[in-house]
Design a protein around this motif. Sequence first.
Motif, PDB file in Angstrom:
ATOM      1  N   PRO A 131     -48.906 -21.777  77.867  1.00 43.63           N
ATOM      2  CA  PRO A 131     -47.877 -21.435  76.864  1.00 43.63           C
ATOM      3  C   PRO A 131     -48.087 -20.031  76.328  1.00 43.63           C
ATOM      4  O   PRO A 131     -49.220 -19.575  76.174  1.00 43.63           O
ATOM      5  N   LEU A 132     -46.990 -19.334  76.044  1.00 42.54           N
ATOM      6  CA  LEU A 132     -47.050 -17.986  75.502  1.00 42.54           C
ATOM      7  C   LEU A 132     -46.840 -18.017  73.991  1.00 42.54           C
ATOM      8  O   LEU A 132     -46.143 -18.902  73.460  1.00 42.54           O
ATOM      9  N   PRO A 133     -47.447 -17.082  73.269  1.00 43.81           N
ATOM     10  CA  PRO A 133     -47.289 -17.066  71.800  1.00 43.81           C
ATOM     11  C   PRO A 133     -45.834 -16.920  71.374  1.00 43.81           C
ATOM     12  O   PRO A 133     -45.412 -17.477  70.353  1.00 43.81           O
ATOM     13  N   GLU A 134     -45.065 -16.139  72.124  1.00 45.20           N
ATOM     14  CA  GLU A 134     -43.661 -15.923  71.767  1.00 45.20           C
ATOM     15  C   GLU A 134     -42.754 -17.048  72.239  1.00 45.20           C
ATOM     16  O   GLU A 134     -41.534 -17.010  72.057  1.00 45.20           O
ATOM     17  N   GLY A 135     -43.375 -18.068  72.860  1.00 43.66           N
ATOM     18  CA  GLY A 135     -42.611 -19.197  73.340  1.00 43.66           C
ATOM     19  C   GLY A 135     -42.462 -19.181  74.842  1.00 43.66           C
ATOM     20  O   GLY A 135     -42.582 -18.137  75.493  1.00 43.66           O
ATOM     21  N   GLY A 136     -42.255 -20.332  75.412  1.00 43.01           N
ATOM     22  CA  GLY A 136     -42.126 -20.442  76.847  1.00 43.01           C
ATOM     23  C   GLY A 136     -43.487 -20.600  77.512  1.00 43.01           C
ATOM     24  O   GLY A 136     -44.550 -20.608  76.856  1.00 43.01           O
ATOM     25  N   GLN A 137     -43.471 -20.688  78.814  1.00 41.07           N
ATOM     26  CA  GLN A 137     -44.685 -20.879  79.599  1.00 41.07           C
ATOM     27  C   GLN A 137     -44.659 -19.975  80.831  1.00 41.07           C
ATOM     28  O   GLN A 137     -43.596 -19.616  81.328  1.00 41.07           O
ATOM     29  N   VAL A 138     -45.859 -19.647  81.290  1.00 42.01           N
ATOM     30  CA  VAL A 138     -46.002 -18.912  82.557  1.00 42.01           C
ATOM     31  C   VAL A 138     -47.059 -19.623  83.387  1.00 42.01           C
ATOM     32  O   VAL A 138     -47.906 -20.368  82.863  1.00 42.01           O
ATOM     33  N   SER A 139     -47.013 -19.345  84.680  1.00 40.63           N
ATOM     34  CA  SER A 139     -48.031 -19.954  85.546  1.00 40.63           C
ATOM     35  C   SER A 139     -49.392 -19.357  85.241  1.00 40.63           C
ATOM     36  O   SER A 139     -49.518 -18.267  84.655  1.00 40.63           O
ATOM     37  N   SER A 140     -50.386 -20.110  85.605  1.00 40.86           N
ATOM     38  CA  SER A 140     -51.760 -19.647  85.388  1.00 40.86           C
ATOM     39  C   SER A 140     -52.001 -18.309  86.076  1.00 40.86           C
ATOM     40  O   SER A 140     -52.635 -17.406  85.510  1.00 40.86           O
ATOM     41  N   ASP A 141     -51.489 -18.148  87.298  1.00 37.00           N
ATOM     42  CA  ASP A 141     -51.671 -16.891  88.036  1.00 37.00           C
ATOM     43  C   ASP A 141     -50.962 -15.745  87.326  1.00 37.00           C
ATOM     44  O   ASP A 141     -51.496 -14.628  87.218  1.00 37.00           O
ATOM     45  N   GLU A 142     -49.744 -15.999  86.842  1.00 34.86           N
ATOM     46  CA  GLU A 142     -48.996 -14.952  86.157  1.00 34.86           C
ATOM     47  C   GLU A 142     -49.694 -14.535  84.866  1.00 34.86           C
ATOM     48  O   GLU A 142     -49.736 -13.354  84.523  1.00 34.86           O
ATOM     49  N   PHE A 143     -50.249 -15.505  84.160  1.00 38.64           N
ATOM     50  CA  PHE A 143     -50.978 -15.185  82.927  1.00 38.64           C
ATOM     51  C   PHE A 143     -52.168 -14.271  83.229  1.00 38.64           C
ATOM     52  O   PHE A 143     -52.402 -13.290  82.517  1.00 38.64           O
ATOM     53  N   PHE A 144     -52.915 -14.597  84.303  1.00 29.56           N
ATOM     54  CA  PHE A 144     -54.066 -13.763  84.678  1.00 29.56           C
ATOM     55  C   PHE A 144     -53.596 -12.362  85.053  1.00 29.56           C
ATOM     56  O   PHE A 144     -54.196 -11.352  84.665  1.00 29.56           O
ATOM     57  N   ALA A 145     -52.481 -12.290  85.794  1.00 31.73           N
ATOM     58  CA  ALA A 145     -51.948 -10.986  86.196  1.00 31.73           C
ATOM     59  C   ALA A 145     -51.535 -10.173  84.967  1.00 31.73           C
ATOM     60  O   ALA A 145     -51.726  -8.943  84.931  1.00 31.73           O
ATOM     61  N   GLN A 146     -50.951 -10.844  83.948  1.00 33.67           N
ATOM     62  CA  GLN A 146     -50.567 -10.147  82.718  1.00 33.67           C
ATOM     63  C   GLN A 146     -51.784  -9.547  82.025  1.00 33.67           C
ATOM     64  O   GLN A 146     -51.731  -8.418  81.525  1.00 33.67           O
ATOM     65  N   GLN A 147     -52.881 -10.306  82.010  1.00 36.29           N
ATOM     66  CA  GLN A 147     -54.092  -9.815  81.345  1.00 36.29           C
ATOM     67  C   GLN A 147     -54.723  -8.659  82.133  1.00 36.29           C
ATOM     68  O   GLN A 147     -55.281  -7.735  81.542  1.00 36.29           O
ATOM     69  N   ILE A 148     -54.612  -8.718  83.448  1.00 42.06           N
ATOM     70  CA  ILE A 148     -55.100  -7.605  84.272  1.00 42.06           C
ATOM     71  C   ILE A 148     -54.301  -6.347  83.950  1.00 42.06           C
ATOM     72  O   ILE A 148     -54.859  -5.261  83.766  1.00 42.06           O
ATOM     73  N   ARG A 149     -52.991  -6.514  83.832  1.00 44.31           N
ATOM     74  CA  ARG A 149     -52.125  -5.377  83.540  1.00 44.31           C
ATOM     75  C   ARG A 149     -52.372  -4.865  82.131  1.00 44.31           C
ATOM     76  O   ARG A 149     -52.386  -3.648  81.896  1.00 44.31           O
ATOM     77  N   ALA A 150     -52.579  -5.762  81.202  1.00 42.51           N
ATOM     78  CA  ALA A 150     -52.812  -5.355  79.811  1.00 42.51           C
ATOM     79  C   ALA A 150     -54.127  -4.593  79.669  1.00 42.51           C
ATOM     80  O   ALA A 150     -54.212  -3.644  78.885  1.00 42.51           O
ATOM     81  N   ASN A 151     -55.129  -4.989  80.413  1.00 42.80           N
ATOM     82  CA  ASN A 151     -56.420  -4.295  80.332  1.00 42.80           C
ATOM     83  C   ASN A 151     -56.334  -2.909  80.953  1.00 42.80           C
ATOM     84  O   ASN A 151     -56.823  -1.925  80.402  1.00 42.80           O
ATOM     85  N   GLY A 152     -55.744  -2.814  82.149  1.00 43.33           N
ATOM     86  CA  GLY A 152     -55.532  -1.529  82.793  1.00 43.33           C
ATOM     87  C   GLY A 152     -56.734  -0.954  83.509  1.00 43.33           C
ATOM     88  O   GLY A 152     -56.629   0.115  84.127  1.00 43.33           O
ATOM     89  N   SER A 153     -57.879  -1.614  83.424  1.00 49.09           N
ATOM     90  CA  SER A 153     -59.084  -1.059  84.070  1.00 49.09           C
ATOM     91  C   SER A 153     -59.865  -2.154  84.792  1.00 49.09           C
ATOM     92  O   SER A 153     -61.091  -2.156  84.801  1.00 49.09           O
ATOM     93  N   VAL A 154     -59.128  -3.063  85.402  1.00 43.83           N
ATOM     94  CA  VAL A 154     -59.759  -4.191  86.095  1.00 43.83           C
ATOM     95  C   VAL A 154     -59.978  -3.831  87.560  1.00 43.83           C
ATOM     96  O   VAL A 154     -59.099  -3.251  88.213  1.00 43.83           O
ATOM     97  N   ILE A 155     -61.153  -4.177  88.054  1.00 47.48           N
ATOM     98  CA  ILE A 155     -61.502  -3.982  89.462  1.00 47.48           C
ATOM     99  C   ILE A 155     -61.674  -5.360  90.084  1.00 47.48           C
ATOM    100  O   ILE A 155     -62.522  -6.146  89.639  1.00 47.48           O
ATOM    101  N   LEU A 156     -60.886  -5.655  91.099  1.00 45.78           N
ATOM    102  CA  LEU A 156     -60.953  -6.952  91.751  1.00 45.78           C
ATOM    103  C   LEU A 156     -61.790  -6.866  93.030  1.00 45.78           C
ATOM    104  O   LEU A 156     -61.980  -5.778  93.588  1.00 45.78           O
ATOM    105  N   ALA A 157     -62.246  -8.025  93.492  1.00 47.85           N
ATOM    106  CA  ALA A 157     -63.166  -8.077  94.627  1.00 47.85           C
ATOM    107  C   ALA A 157     -62.461  -8.488  95.906  1.00 47.85           C
ATOM    108  O   ALA A 157     -61.477  -9.245  95.888  1.00 47.85           O
TER     109      ALA A 157
END
Length: 742
Positions: A131-157
């Motif tokens: 669930p999102l704070p502003e309402g609605g829901q996103v998939s677990s993968d989409e939520f992780f992708a949002q946090q990666i984008r929000a951080n801006g300095s993530v290095i994946l393996a």
Amino acid sequence: MPAFVFMKSDTSKIILLTFILACLICTIHLISRKDDAGNNILTRIELLTFDWRVKKSRELIPATEGRLGFVFVSDASIDAVADGSLGYEYGLYWPRAIYGLALRELTAEKSKAVAFDVLFANLRPDHPKIPLPEGGQVSSDEFFAQQIRANGSVILAASGGVLPADLFKTNAWTTASITGEKDYDGVLRRVRLLEEFKILHPLLKYATKIETNKITFTLQDDRIVSIPVDSEGYFKLSDLGEKPEPGMPDKQKVYIKYSLWNLGIAIAAYELGLDLDHPEFAPDGVILKGTNGVVRKIPIDKNDSFYIDWQITPTDKQLTVEAIESLLIKDKLRKQGGSNSIPNRWQNKLAIVGSIATGNDLTDLGATPLEKETYLVSTYWNVARSIIDGKFIQRLPSAYEILLICIAVIISSWISWRLRVTWTLPLLILISLVYVFCALYIYVNSRIWIPMATPILLGIFLNSATVVAYRSIFEEKEQRRIKGIFSKVVSPEVVSELLKSEKLSLGGSRRNISVLFTDIRGFTEYTDSIHLKVDEKIKKLSLNHQEVEELYEHYAKETLETVNLYLSTVANVVKKYNGTLDKYIGDCVMAFWGAPAQISNHSELCVRAAIESQKAIEQLNISREQENKKRELIAKQENSDYEPLPLLKLGTGINTGYVIVGLMGSEEHILNYTVFGRDVNLASRLESVSGYARIIISDSTYEELKQKAPQLAELCVKLDPVHVKGIKEAVNIYEVKWQEYK
């Protein structure tokens, strides 16, 4: 083992041997350098010395890097996520949202960069939505992708050809390789600079077979169709019945290739602002330049790998360490409005997220130079620290290693050739220890890896063993030569001493010695009487030619036996008193003391030998007199001729002085160790004036006796000076009253 003074040809032999050994050892070294993984004994030993240097370096100068951190997933983390204490219950394989929540907390704490040592290969639509704070829901993968984008300095393996899903990869700062490269002994010492990944074109995932020139498909009706592949690895979308999108070429690569930097390099590059897209490759390394003027040159080997400067372990204090469930708890608290009580522990830190949980899919354990078993996630912060600090391990080039080996060969050859074995080994061990200390010092202070195995094991000890073996064979031959020269002229004890001597000069030298000449008196008269007897028998018995020859042979043999008996009696005494038997001059014996082995009391030994020789001849004559009486009695009983055994005397002359001593003759013919000079001639002249059963010594011998053997000097009686041939002045002489010697 003696070290004789060899001829120049012998020195040239050892120089040639040293050169051959150096070439052989350098060849072995070059072969071993071709296999840096440790698949030969030399490389294995060298790698062990590297591990030892790494440990010592860490002990002597600990790392002080404080910008790196480790967020770990442990068994406790798995339990915390599963038991509902965090507000959700997820099993072992977490939804990506869990990592997203932890990443959200790291972002909130203003971490500088976050690297995941976790693979996120495929999307998981089966995972529960968030669930999102502003309402609605996103998939677990989409939520992780949002946090990666929000951080801006993530290095994946990425690893083993497995890349992150595009949803994650497109939002991350970069993707990096986590593929390790263990050496033959299972120890992780280095990593590859870049890892190549081949990703199959998505339209070809149902292909039955992919070859260099065609791709085969099996259709549902079991028909087999194939499409061509050109020499550059391209196929056509139109051959698959696909229409290219606008702007997209019809020709597509069968495999899309990616070259990904090591994860540790990527972390350091973000910290330093290094441009990973435009590296400069040099023969001995790769150069990375930063936007702020920072330059880093990473030394690489022929496999594009570089050695890790291992300094930090998971338990080091300078490493910021936190469990992932702790981040999840703080994120939950922050969501509930309690952010003021949460310290920004990760502010400006470079965080690496990895697993230390147990289980085949969760734990990445292995050996490093620091520990036999540890979490290999530590690879990345050690690589990152090395690049951030600009400290790289540089292995000495082969040319310099060969130079070191050659120097080691020369030093060990010289020591092994020139010194005794009892000194050689301790000195070589000392040199090796000094070399090891210097190599360690250089590594600790400059990270230059100087070889130890080949210079020490091959250049010093193997080379030394070879030289010593060669020297042993060579000196055994020399010893046989020395024994051949002296075994018949000196006592066995003297020969042994000669062979033990540190130096034995067989060339000409000036030496203070005592010379003895002793002549068998009456021998000439004896031989004359023999000739008369033979002539009388020939006339009396009217012998033919053959009988005459046999008679002469009989008396010649008897004469030689007689003189040999007397000469051998004297010779045995000379050897007993460690004298050097020079030669037999007819019925005269020449001997000397003080060479080749130096003897301080040579005059005393010479005189004692002369006295005992007189006594030995006296005893010999007594026994021969008794034998004559027996022969006379038998002759009377048998009414036959009687021939008595001759009784001979000795006349001895002795002189002490400086003479020339050395080998005379040639190696090919007769080689004699002898003395000559004025004082030798004087001893010969004194023998001429000695008469029967007398010992005459010179004034110089007498003076020596007074100093070193006063009891013998008391037996000496001064005689009138005599004039001898070859010397103008009269010579002072003394007679040794040997009969009074006890």
